[in-house]
Scaffold this motif. Structure first.
Motif, PDB file in Angstrom:
ATOM      1  N   GLN A 252       0.836  -1.202   0.000  1.00 46.02           N
ATOM      2  CA  GLN A 252       0.000   0.000   0.000  1.00 46.02           C
ATOM      3  C   GLN A 252       0.871   1.253   0.000  1.00 46.02           C
ATOM      4  O   GLN A 252       0.586   2.224  -0.717  1.00 46.02           O
ATOM      5  CB  GLN A 252      -0.916  -0.004   1.219  1.00 46.02           C
ATOM      6  CG  GLN A 252      -1.844   1.203   1.310  1.00 46.02           C
ATOM      7  CD  GLN A 252      -2.849   1.262   0.188  1.00 46.02           C
ATOM      8  OE1 GLN A 252      -3.617   0.320   0.000  1.00 46.02           O
ATOM      9  NE2 GLN A 252      -2.861   2.359  -0.563  1.00 46.02           N
ATOM     10  N   GLU A 253       1.939   1.232   0.791  1.00 46.79           N
ATOM     11  CA  GLU A 253       2.834   2.385   0.839  1.00 46.79           C
ATOM     12  C   GLU A 253       3.478   2.638  -0.525  1.00 46.79           C
ATOM     13  O   GLU A 253       3.626   3.790  -0.951  1.00 46.79           O
ATOM     14  CB  GLU A 253       3.922   2.148   1.886  1.00 46.79           C
ATOM     15  CG  GLU A 253       4.896   3.310   2.034  1.00 46.79           C
ATOM     16  CD  GLU A 253       6.036   2.980   2.975  1.00 46.79           C
ATOM     17  OE1 GLU A 253       7.093   2.509   2.495  1.00 46.79           O
ATOM     18  OE2 GLU A 253       5.873   3.190   4.186  1.00 46.79           O
ATOM     19  N   ASN A 255       2.179   1.948  -3.408  1.00 46.56           N
ATOM     20  CA  ASN A 255       1.180   2.562  -4.287  1.00 46.56           C
ATOM     21  C   ASN A 255       0.963   4.020  -3.925  1.00 46.56           C
ATOM     22  O   ASN A 255       0.830   4.874  -4.808  1.00 46.56           O
ATOM     23  CB  ASN A 255      -0.142   1.808  -4.211  1.00 46.56           C
ATOM     24  CG  ASN A 255      -1.089   2.204  -5.322  1.00 46.56           C
ATOM     25  OD1 ASN A 255      -0.854   1.909  -6.485  1.00 46.56           O
ATOM     26  ND2 ASN A 255      -2.155   2.915  -4.978  1.00 46.56           N
ATOM     27  N   ASP A 256       0.908   4.320  -2.638  1.00 43.16           N
ATOM     28  CA  ASP A 256       0.716   5.703  -2.210  1.00 43.16           C
ATOM     29  C   ASP A 256       1.873   6.589  -2.687  1.00 43.16           C
ATOM     30  O   ASP A 256       1.679   7.769  -2.989  1.00 43.16           O
ATOM     31  CB  ASP A 256       0.615   5.779  -0.686  1.00 43.16           C
ATOM     32  CG  ASP A 256      -0.635   5.104  -0.154  1.00 43.16           C
ATOM     33  OD1 ASP A 256      -1.574   4.881  -0.942  1.00 43.16           O
ATOM     34  OD2 ASP A 256      -0.667   4.779   1.058  1.00 43.16           O
ATOM     35  N   THR A 257       3.070   6.018  -2.771  1.00 42.17           N
ATOM     36  CA  THR A 257       4.257   6.789  -3.156  1.00 42.17           C
ATOM     37  C   THR A 257       4.289   7.087  -4.650  1.00 42.17           C
ATOM     38  O   THR A 257       4.614   8.203  -5.065  1.00 42.17           O
ATOM     39  CB  THR A 257       5.531   6.028  -2.759  1.00 42.17           C
ATOM     40  OG1 THR A 257       5.526   5.804  -1.353  1.00 42.17           O
ATOM     41  CG2 THR A 257       6.785   6.818  -3.155  1.00 42.17           C
ATOM     42  N   LYS A 259       1.729   6.360  -7.094  1.00 40.55           N
ATOM     43  CA  LYS A 259       0.478   6.517  -7.839  1.00 40.55           C
ATOM     44  C   LYS A 259       0.441   7.873  -8.545  1.00 40.55           C
ATOM     45  O   LYS A 259       0.775   8.903  -7.958  1.00 40.55           O
ATOM     46  CB  LYS A 259      -0.717   6.384  -6.894  1.00 40.55           C
ATOM     47  CG  LYS A 259      -2.056   6.457  -7.597  1.00 40.55           C
ATOM     48  CD  LYS A 259      -3.206   6.257  -6.611  1.00 40.55           C
ATOM     49  CE  LYS A 259      -4.546   6.302  -7.333  1.00 40.55           C
ATOM     50  NZ  LYS A 259      -5.679   6.105  -6.385  1.00 40.55           N
ATOM     51  N   ASN A 266      -2.416   3.547 -10.843  1.00 47.81           N
ATOM     52  CA  ASN A 266      -1.696   3.022  -9.692  1.00 47.81           C
ATOM     53  C   ASN A 266      -0.185   3.084  -9.884  1.00 47.81           C
ATOM     54  O   ASN A 266       0.306   3.353 -10.979  1.00 47.81           O
ATOM     55  CB  ASN A 266      -2.125   1.578  -9.423  1.00 47.81           C
ATOM     56  CG  ASN A 266      -3.548   1.490  -8.890  1.00 47.81           C
ATOM     57  OD1 ASN A 266      -4.043   2.425  -8.255  1.00 47.81           O
ATOM     58  ND2 ASN A 266      -4.208   0.372  -9.134  1.00 47.81           N
ATOM     59  N   TYR A 289      -1.296  -6.026  -5.213  1.00 47.27           N
ATOM     60  CA  TYR A 289      -2.003  -4.744  -5.263  1.00 47.27           C
ATOM     61  C   TYR A 289      -2.406  -4.478  -6.708  1.00 47.27           C
ATOM     62  O   TYR A 289      -1.598  -4.723  -7.604  1.00 47.27           O
ATOM     63  CB  TYR A 289      -1.121  -3.597  -4.749  1.00 47.27           C
ATOM     64  CG  TYR A 289      -1.929  -2.354  -4.465  1.00 47.27           C
ATOM     65  CD1 TYR A 289      -2.474  -2.139  -3.203  1.00 47.27           C
ATOM     66  CD2 TYR A 289      -2.205  -1.433  -5.471  1.00 47.27           C
ATOM     67  CE1 TYR A 289      -3.252  -1.021  -2.943  1.00 47.27           C
ATOM     68  CE2 TYR A 289      -2.977  -0.321  -5.224  1.00 47.27           C
ATOM     69  CZ  TYR A 289      -3.499  -0.117  -3.951  1.00 47.27           C
ATOM     70  OH  TYR A 289      -4.291   0.986  -3.717  1.00 47.27           O
TER      71      TYR A 289
END
Length: 778
Positions: A252-253, A255-257, A259, A266, A289
């Motif tokens: 998740q991290e 993807n957050d970084t 995206k 994504n 993911y």
């Protein structure tokens, strides 16, 4: 004009009417007499027959589907008892005084599900209805107040509340939401598993419905017989929920970084991670993911950022009107068929269902095969001038300026394509194909999870493998694999050569808690000798610990690990789209767990960079290794200690060993590039090509795969050995990107690895073994 004659009843007509009337009266008299006779002599029998038709004959009793638990006993899936509120209008209307109190009680307790006017209208229009659902799937605390009205002896009991009853059922509930969604899967309303363990173990998890039969005794009294439902078995998995949570946190991290960093969407088209016990085949964690909520599988917000697929499941062209990636605009305009196709893509488990070309992660397999077969001894040294001509194709290494003299160990450390191709020529097509089969490529692992892709048609056979296919195959291009297939084979390379069938379930437990079946680790075959396995561990340790190692950024704080970076250029070969990966293991001196991370087409201008994968591995293992109580083997810097403190790992065993392991003299290979008895650093100048001098700090990093398998290494080093200059460092620097500019071609060169980045035509032949479009599995 004559008057119309008046119609009159004639005497004959009157006579016929009298006769007909008399006949009808006689028939009526006979029927009346017969009815009296039936009532007097057979009334009880007919009463039973009528009553038996009033739906008293049978009621289905639901069973509880078994639970899915992790290895620590944490519940991943369970069946929760719920209640449907049912109205029997016939019973309600039998007692007029019950109508108003019952309606008011229903509205007071269940007004969120039905309004008073709707309820009254239904009762008025359906006086003979026996089954009307007022509310569905309520928890016990939601029905308890109303149940008190109907329970004699309760302080709230009201004899005028009539015609309402509660129907038991079960719904599948996932206490941890999206945790392990790819592994667990989900169920339909009728308890049929979809995807994952829910589907694979559907027959074990499901029970048997019970029945309640009604019948009438001789006195027309309703009697009931109940056959109880049989609940399903539960399964205990090998998954460690804590490790699973750590893996998912860092996916998740990631993807957050990244995206929307280079294009909308994504951080990558897919990201997958598997953690496996190499000495048993037990899967400790598996995640990909994007993920989805098991309690709300059709949450459309989870689709945002995904690569869109059409109704047939094929990826939508990036140049299409929709843009290729799902956003708020095109999501709203999706048809139900298109929406379902994209949900199916979301639910698909990338780790077992999608295929891709593995890239340089495969190089240890090639070397292991050659060593085990005796084609090489491990003491060989190969010359890399930047490319090798095979089958009419000039196939380049990552470093087109050449890596010089490359030992077997260094070929893994720096990921040299040219050295691997020469090893492949020695090995031969037939032997190479045979070992691929031995390692499990082209075969299903038969892991106990629904949806594993078949790869039998995605690898070359000895008959179909020409010189070019053999050459590209040695460094992991031209054939497709799955993640589960690759990590299972790799585990055998580092555990002494034993191929364990990967599995997710350790035992099956009955509803009473008794063990029905224990699933023991299963060794399928031995792939290589223990001696060769030890050599491969030594070589792969160099990838992280060696001076030129391509996987330095994968090393977690306080630990040394081994592994292999990989990057594969996707179809079509355009040096633009890549799958980057890292296969790691720990402890480095005695591997016990393996971790494999694959990043499918990172959201970046230049995708061919193994750091996208190694950084995820580092973060995961920095938490997982202390959690598993492995003692630290490496000094911790102040920066790393701050990182550990921020992670709050005080409860884990993170102490350092007094006899800290070093990797300067690993058997059959060392950090200076030693392989067997031959050390590249010991060669004199006459034995080393002028353009291939081994440089300090990773001059020949795993960019190795850039042109051919696309790898750009982990880019961990920033300086060459003192007194030496790498060829590309003499080029001019592009002020916008910071990359060097090749004066002959105008191409950009990565300052750390010497890789050509972005654009241009690939030198890798477009040979693939029936490779699916976009690298997806069948």
């Amino acid at each position: 004009m004559k008057d119309k004659k008046e119609q009159r009843f004639t005497w004959r007509m009157k006579k016929k009417l009298r006769v007909m009337f008399v006949c009808m009266m006689l028939i009526f008299a006979i029927l009346s007499a017969r009815l009296v006779s039936i009532t007097r002599n057979n009334g009880a029998d007919y009463e039973k027959q009528v009553l038996s038709q009033q739906e008293y004959d049978s009621v289905t009793l639901p069973y509880r589907r078994g639970e899915i638990l992790d290895k620590n006993g944490t519940v991943l899936a369970m069946s929760q008892k719920v209640y449907n509120v049912i109205l029997d209008t016939r019973v309600l209307l039998e007692k007029k005084d019950a109508v108003e109190p019952t309606i008011k009680a229903i509205v007071a307790q269940f007004g969120d599900y039905i309004d008073e006017s709707t309820l009254r209208t239904y009762i008025s229009n359906n006086p003979s209805s026996a089954y009307y659902i007022i509310a569905k799937e309520l928890q016990y605390d939601q029905i308890a107040p109303f149940q008190a009205y109907m329970t004699p002896g309760s302080g709230d009991y009201n004899a005028n509340i009539q015609g309402v009853w509660f129907e038991d059922s079960y719904i599948r509930y996932y206490p941890n939401g999206s945790l392990a969604c790819d592994i667990v899967g989900f169920t339909t309303k009728d308890n049929q598993g979809q995807y994952g363990l829910e589907e694979y173990y559907n027959d074990e998890l499901n029970g048997t419905y019970g029945r309640e039969y009604g019948y009438l005794d001789e006195e027309s009294t309703l009697e009931r017989t109940t056959i109880a439902a049989v609940d399903g078995n539960s399964i205990v998995t090998t998954i460690d929920g804590n490790i699973q949570s750590i893996v998912e946190k860092y996916l998740q991290e990631f993807n957050d970084t990244y995206k929307d960093s280079y294009h909308e969407g994504n951080a990558a088209e897919n990201v997958g991670c598997i953690v496996m016990d190499v000495n048993s085949g037990e899967i400790l964690a598996m995640a990909s993911y994007p993920s989805f909520d098991l309690n709300n599988t059709r949450d459309s917000s989870r689709l945002l950022g995904m690569r869109m697929v059409d109704e047939l499941g094929n990826k939508v062209d990036l140049e299409s009107e929709t843009g290729g990636y799902i956003n708020e605009t095109n999501l709203v305009n999706m048809s139900s068929e298109l929406l379902l196709a994209n949900y199916n893509a979301l639910w698909r488990n990338f780790c077992i269902s999608n295929t891709y070309e593995p890239g340089s992660v495969f190089k240890p397999f090639t070397v292991a095969a050659a060593l085990d077969n005796g084609s090489i001894t491990g003491n060989e040294v190969y010359q890399c001038n930047g490319s090798l001509e095979i089958g009419g194709h000039d196939i380049r290494c990552h470093n087109r300026y050449g890596d010089g003299q490359v030992s077997v160990g260094r070929s893994i450390e720096i990921s040299c394509n040219v050295a691997l191709m020469q090893i492949g020529q020695t090995l031969g097509s037939a032997t190479f194909a045979g070992y691929q089969h031995t390692f499990g490529f082209g075969l299903k692992t038969n892991v106990d999870l629904a949806g594993e892709a078949r790869t039998a048609g995605l690898v070359y056979t000895a008959d179909t493998m020409g010189p070019t296919e053999l050459a590209t195959g040695t460094f992991g291009q031209g054939f497709n694999v799955t993640m589960i297939e690759t990590i299972a084979g790799f585990a055998s390379l580092i555990n002494g050569g034993y191929y364990y069938q990967p599995h997710f379930v350790s035992k099956i437990v009955s509803p009473s808690g008794a063990t029905v079946k224990t699933i023991e680790p299963r060794i399928i075959r031995q792939t290589i000798s223990e001696t060769v396995s030890d050599k491969i561990v030594g070589y792969c340790n160099l990838v992280v610990a060696g001076e030129e190692g391509t996987g330095k950024t994968a090393r977690p704080a306080g630990y040394m690990i081994g592994g292999k970076t990989g990057t594969a250029e996707t179809i079509p070969r355009d040096k633009t789209n890549y799958v980057v990966s890292f296969m790691g293991y720990a402890p480095a001196d005695d591997p016990e767990i393996a971790i494999y991370v694959v990043v499918d087409r990172p959201n970046a201008q230049f995708q061919a960079d193994a750091k996208f994968a190694t950084r995820i591995v580092r973060k995961v293992l920095t938490e997982v290794l202390p959690y598993l109580h492995y003692p630290m083997t490496e000094p911790v810097t102040e920066e790393e200690q701050a990182e550990l403190d921020a992670l709050n790992l005080s409860g884990y065993s993170v102490q350092s060993q007094d006899d800290t392991a070093t990797y300067d003299s690993i058997e059959d290979g060392n950090a200076s590039g030693q392989s067997g008895d031959t050390n590249v650093d010991d060669l004199d100048e006459s034995q080393i090509g002028s353009e291939g001098v081994p440089m300090d700090d990773g001059t020949a990093q795993d960019g190795t795969d850039t042109q051919e398998d696309g790898e750009a290494g982990d880019g961990s080093s920033d300086a060459s050995e003192e007194g030496s200059t790498r060829i590309w460092e003499t080029f001019d620097v592009d002020p916008e990107t910071g990359y060097y500019i090749d004066p002959n071609t105008g191409e950009l060169i990565d300052p750390e690895t010497g890789d050509v980045v972005g654009g241009g035509e690939s030198s890798l032949p477009d040979t693939t073994a029936n490779t699916p479009a976009e690298g997806d599995g069948p």
